[in-house]
Design a protein around this motif. Structure first.
Motif, PDB file in Angstrom:
ATOM      1  N   MET A 180      24.373 -19.528 -11.776  1.00 33.62           N
ATOM      2  CA  MET A 180      24.689 -18.129 -11.638  1.00 33.62           C
ATOM      3  C   MET A 180      25.552 -17.730 -12.835  1.00 33.62           C
ATOM      4  O   MET A 180      26.581 -18.322 -13.097  1.00 33.62           O
ATOM      5  CB  MET A 180      25.426 -17.908 -10.321  1.00 33.62           C
ATOM      6  CG  MET A 180      25.662 -16.476 -10.003  1.00 33.62           C
ATOM      7  SD  MET A 180      26.526 -16.250  -8.431  1.00 33.62           S
ATOM      8  CE  MET A 180      25.197 -15.900  -7.355  1.00 33.62           C
ATOM      9  N   THR A 181      25.100 -16.696 -13.509  1.00 34.40           N
ATOM     10  CA  THR A 181      25.846 -16.236 -14.672  1.00 34.40           C
ATOM     11  C   THR A 181      26.996 -15.354 -14.233  1.00 34.40           C
ATOM     12  O   THR A 181      27.105 -14.955 -13.068  1.00 34.40           O
ATOM     13  CB  THR A 181      24.920 -15.430 -15.614  1.00 34.40           C
ATOM     14  OG1 THR A 181      24.496 -14.269 -14.929  1.00 34.40           O
ATOM     15  CG2 THR A 181      23.734 -16.256 -16.064  1.00 34.40           C
ATOM     16  N   LYS A 182      27.874 -15.088 -15.196  1.00 26.82           N
ATOM     17  CA  LYS A 182      29.041 -14.256 -14.908  1.00 26.82           C
ATOM     18  C   LYS A 182      28.613 -12.865 -14.474  1.00 26.82           C
ATOM     19  O   LYS A 182      29.176 -12.292 -13.541  1.00 26.82           O
ATOM     20  CB  LYS A 182      29.941 -14.195 -16.139  1.00 26.82           C
ATOM     21  CG  LYS A 182      31.193 -13.394 -15.913  1.00 26.82           C
ATOM     22  CD  LYS A 182      32.063 -13.355 -17.137  1.00 26.82           C
ATOM     23  CE  LYS A 182      33.272 -12.482 -16.859  1.00 26.82           C
ATOM     24  NZ  LYS A 182      34.097 -12.304 -18.013  1.00 26.82           N
ATOM     25  N   ASN A 183      27.586 -12.317 -15.103  1.00 22.61           N
ATOM     26  CA  ASN A 183      27.094 -10.982 -14.769  1.00 22.61           C
ATOM     27  C   ASN A 183      26.529 -10.959 -13.344  1.00 22.61           C
ATOM     28  O   ASN A 183      26.814 -10.039 -12.575  1.00 22.61           O
ATOM     29  CB  ASN A 183      26.037 -10.558 -15.795  1.00 22.61           C
ATOM     30  CG  ASN A 183      25.688  -9.088 -15.653  1.00 22.61           C
ATOM     31  OD1 ASN A 183      26.464  -8.311 -15.113  1.00 22.61           O
ATOM     32  ND2 ASN A 183      24.516  -8.731 -16.141  1.00 22.61           N
ATOM     33  N   GLU A 184      25.750 -11.961 -12.969  1.00 26.34           N
ATOM     34  CA  GLU A 184      25.204 -12.049 -11.614  1.00 26.34           C
ATOM     35  C   GLU A 184      26.324 -12.215 -10.584  1.00 26.34           C
ATOM     36  O   GLU A 184      26.280 -11.639  -9.502  1.00 26.34           O
ATOM     37  CB  GLU A 184      24.221 -13.229 -11.511  1.00 26.34           C
ATOM     38  CG  GLU A 184      22.941 -13.009 -12.261  1.00 26.34           C
ATOM     39  CD  GLU A 184      22.072 -14.249 -12.233  1.00 26.34           C
ATOM     40  OE1 GLU A 184      22.594 -15.369 -12.006  1.00 26.34           O
ATOM     41  OE2 GLU A 184      20.859 -14.105 -12.443  1.00 26.34           O
TER      42      GLU A 184
ATOM     43  N   GLU B  22      29.429 -11.162 -10.859  1.00 21.47           N
ATOM     44  CA  GLU B  22      30.134  -9.877 -10.730  1.00 21.47           C
ATOM     45  C   GLU B  22      29.321  -8.892  -9.887  1.00 21.47           C
ATOM     46  O   GLU B  22      29.869  -8.155  -9.071  1.00 21.47           O
ATOM     47  CB  GLU B  22      30.420  -9.285 -12.110  1.00 21.47           C
ATOM     48  CG  GLU B  22      31.520 -10.004 -12.858  1.00 21.47           C
ATOM     49  CD  GLU B  22      31.703  -9.485 -14.270  1.00 21.47           C
ATOM     50  OE1 GLU B  22      30.864  -8.661 -14.737  1.00 21.47           O
ATOM     51  OE2 GLU B  22      32.681  -9.900 -14.910  1.00 21.47           O
ATOM     52  N   GLN B  23      27.999  -8.865 -10.103  1.00 26.51           N
ATOM     53  CA  GLN B  23      27.145  -7.992  -9.310  1.00 26.51           C
ATOM     54  C   GLN B  23      27.159  -8.405  -7.830  1.00 26.51           C
ATOM     55  O   GLN B  23      27.206  -7.553  -6.944  1.00 26.51           O
ATOM     56  CB  GLN B  23      25.713  -8.004  -9.837  1.00 26.51           C
ATOM     57  CG  GLN B  23      25.539  -7.258 -11.143  1.00 26.51           C
ATOM     58  CD  GLN B  23      24.116  -7.360 -11.655  1.00 26.51           C
ATOM     59  OE1 GLN B  23      23.309  -8.137 -11.151  1.00 26.51           O
ATOM     60  NE2 GLN B  23      23.806  -6.573 -12.696  1.00 26.51           N
ATOM     61  N   ASP B  24      27.133  -9.711  -7.587  1.00 19.35           N
ATOM     62  CA  ASP B  24      27.191 -10.216  -6.217  1.00 19.35           C
ATOM     63  C   ASP B  24      28.524  -9.834  -5.564  1.00 19.35           C
ATOM     64  O   ASP B  24      28.566  -9.392  -4.406  1.00 19.35           O
ATOM     65  CB  ASP B  24      26.997 -11.732  -6.197  1.00 19.35           C
ATOM     66  CG  ASP B  24      26.883 -12.270  -4.793  1.00 19.35           C
ATOM     67  OD1 ASP B  24      26.111 -11.688  -4.001  1.00 19.35           O
ATOM     68  OD2 ASP B  24      27.580 -13.261  -4.476  1.00 19.35           O
ATOM     69  N   LEU B  25      29.603  -9.992  -6.298  1.00 15.82           N
ATOM     70  CA  LEU B  25      30.929  -9.622  -5.784  1.00 15.82           C
ATOM     71  C   LEU B  25      31.008  -8.119  -5.499  1.00 15.82           C
ATOM     72  O   LEU B  25      31.520  -7.698  -4.460  1.00 15.82           O
ATOM     73  CB  LEU B  25      32.013 -10.032  -6.794  1.00 15.82           C
ATOM     74  CG  LEU B  25      33.437  -9.751  -6.386  1.00 15.82           C
ATOM     75  CD1 LEU B  25      33.809 -10.567  -5.145  1.00 15.82           C
ATOM     76  CD2 LEU B  25      34.394 -10.072  -7.522  1.00 15.82           C
ATOM     77  N   GLU B  26      30.451  -7.327  -6.416  1.00 10.82           N
ATOM     78  CA  GLU B  26      30.433  -5.871  -6.228  1.00 10.82           C
ATOM     79  C   GLU B  26      29.598  -5.493  -5.006  1.00 10.82           C
ATOM     80  O   GLU B  26      29.990  -4.627  -4.212  1.00 10.82           O
ATOM     81  CB  GLU B  26      29.871  -5.203  -7.483  1.00 10.82           C
ATOM     82  CG  GLU B  26      29.928  -3.689  -7.450  1.00 10.82           C
ATOM     83  CD  GLU B  26      29.400  -3.094  -8.752  1.00 10.82           C
ATOM     84  OE1 GLU B  26      28.561  -2.184  -8.653  1.00 10.82           O
ATOM     85  OE2 GLU B  26      29.835  -3.535  -9.832  1.00 10.82           O
ATOM     86  N   GLN B  27      28.469  -6.166  -4.818  1.00  9.17           N
ATOM     87  CA  GLN B  27      27.614  -5.907  -3.660  1.00  9.17           C
ATOM     88  C   GLN B  27      28.338  -6.249  -2.362  1.00  9.17           C
ATOM     89  O   GLN B  27      28.266  -5.509  -1.376  1.00  9.17           O
ATOM     90  CB  GLN B  27      26.307  -6.705  -3.776  1.00  9.17           C
ATOM     91  CG  GLN B  27      25.326  -6.452  -2.664  1.00  9.17           C
ATOM     92  CD  GLN B  27      24.811  -5.021  -2.632  1.00  9.17           C
ATOM     93  OE1 GLN B  27      24.725  -4.353  -3.669  1.00  9.17           O
ATOM     94  NE2 GLN B  27      24.490  -4.539  -1.458  1.00  9.17           N
ATOM     95  N   ARG B  28      29.047  -7.354  -2.358  1.00  2.79           N
ATOM     96  CA  ARG B  28      29.809  -7.743  -1.162  1.00  2.79           C
ATOM     97  C   ARG B  28      30.906  -6.736  -0.847  1.00  2.79           C
ATOM     98  O   ARG B  28      31.164  -6.419   0.319  1.00  2.79           O
ATOM     99  CB  ARG B  28      30.416  -9.130  -1.347  1.00  2.79           C
ATOM    100  CG  ARG B  28      29.412 -10.227  -1.255  1.00  2.79           C
ATOM    101  CD  ARG B  28      30.065 -11.562  -1.331  1.00  2.79           C
ATOM    102  NE  ARG B  28      29.070 -12.624  -1.415  1.00  2.79           N
ATOM    103  CZ  ARG B  28      29.355 -13.891  -1.392  1.00  2.79           C
ATOM    104  NH1 ARG B  28      30.613 -14.290  -1.308  1.00  2.79           N
ATOM    105  NH2 ARG B  28      28.409 -14.793  -1.470  1.00  2.79           N
ATOM    106  N   GLU B  29      31.571  -6.230  -1.876  1.00  2.00           N
ATOM    107  CA  GLU B  29      32.605  -5.211  -1.663  1.00  2.00           C
ATOM    108  C   GLU B  29      31.998  -3.934  -1.083  1.00  2.00           C
ATOM    109  O   GLU B  29      32.571  -3.325  -0.170  1.00  2.00           O
ATOM    110  CB  GLU B  29      33.328  -4.896  -2.985  1.00  2.00           C
ATOM    111  CG  GLU B  29      34.304  -5.949  -3.435  1.00  2.00           C
ATOM    112  CD  GLU B  29      35.469  -6.113  -2.477  1.00  2.00           C
ATOM    113  OE1 GLU B  29      35.982  -5.097  -1.969  1.00  2.00           O
ATOM    114  OE2 GLU B  29      35.856  -7.269  -2.228  1.00  2.00           O
ATOM    115  N   LEU B  30      30.838  -3.538  -1.600  1.00  2.28           N
ATOM    116  CA  LEU B  30      30.170  -2.356  -1.063  1.00  2.28           C
ATOM    117  C   LEU B  30      29.769  -2.562   0.398  1.00  2.28           C
ATOM    118  O   LEU B  30      29.934  -1.657   1.234  1.00  2.28           O
ATOM    119  CB  LEU B  30      28.930  -2.007  -1.900  1.00  2.28           C
ATOM    120  CG  LEU B  30      29.187  -1.452  -3.299  1.00  2.28           C
ATOM    121  CD1 LEU B  30      27.879  -1.304  -4.063  1.00  2.28           C
ATOM    122  CD2 LEU B  30      29.914  -0.120  -3.222  1.00  2.28           C
ATOM    123  N   GLU B  31      29.246  -3.752   0.727  1.00  2.00           N
ATOM    124  CA  GLU B  31      28.873  -4.050   2.107  1.00  2.00           C
ATOM    125  C   GLU B  31      30.101  -4.063   3.019  1.00  2.00           C
ATOM    126  O   GLU B  31      30.038  -3.585   4.155  1.00  2.00           O
ATOM    127  CB  GLU B  31      28.131  -5.387   2.174  1.00  2.00           C
ATOM    128  CG  GLU B  31      26.739  -5.331   1.599  1.00  2.00           C
ATOM    129  CD  GLU B  31      26.075  -6.698   1.543  1.00  2.00           C
ATOM    130  OE1 GLU B  31      26.712  -7.708   1.923  1.00  2.00           O
ATOM    131  OE2 GLU B  31      24.913  -6.759   1.115  1.00  2.00           O
TER     132      GLU B  31
END
Length: 114
Positions: A1-5, A7-16
């Motif tokens: 998992m790259t840093k960009n992925e 960060e996107q995963d973390l952002e998605q979890r925060e939105l959820e």
């Protein structure tokens, strides 16, 4: 998992998480509204029982038997509060007459109307 992925995963979890919290708060608000509506319904029922001059407004014995004990106790308390509030709006002489009449029904031997 790259840093960009990541960060996107973390952002998605925060939105959820935020969406879940919004839904939870909305559900809690609806529960509060439901309780308030139930209280209003009980107050309306108490008012109609108190001033209900038409038989269709009065609860029948079978209606009362369907209620649980807690709801019946709450309804009685609301009726008492309503009667007290209406009693406080009466003039002093009307209060005295009403009080005398009620006491004469409770203690018929000691209170006699002249």
């Amino acid at each position: 998992m790259t840093k960009n992925e990541w960060e996107q995963d973390l952002e998605q979890r925060e939105l959820e998480k935020k969406a879940y919290n919004r839904g939870y708060r909305a559900g809690a608000n609806i529960e509060g509204v439901t309780e308030a509506l139930k209280r209003v319904e009980l107050l309306e029922k108490a008012l109609l029982e108190f001033v209900g001059y038409e038989d269709e407004w009065l609860q029948t014995k079978s209606d009362l038997m369907r209620e649980n004990k807690a709801d019946l106790v709450t309804q009685i308390i609301y009726q008492r509060q309503l009667m007290r509030e209406l009693y406080n709006y009466l003039d002093d002489d009307v209060r005295l007459k009403l009080r005398t009449k009620v006491e004469s029904h409770i203690w018929p031997v000691t209170h006699r109307e002249d």
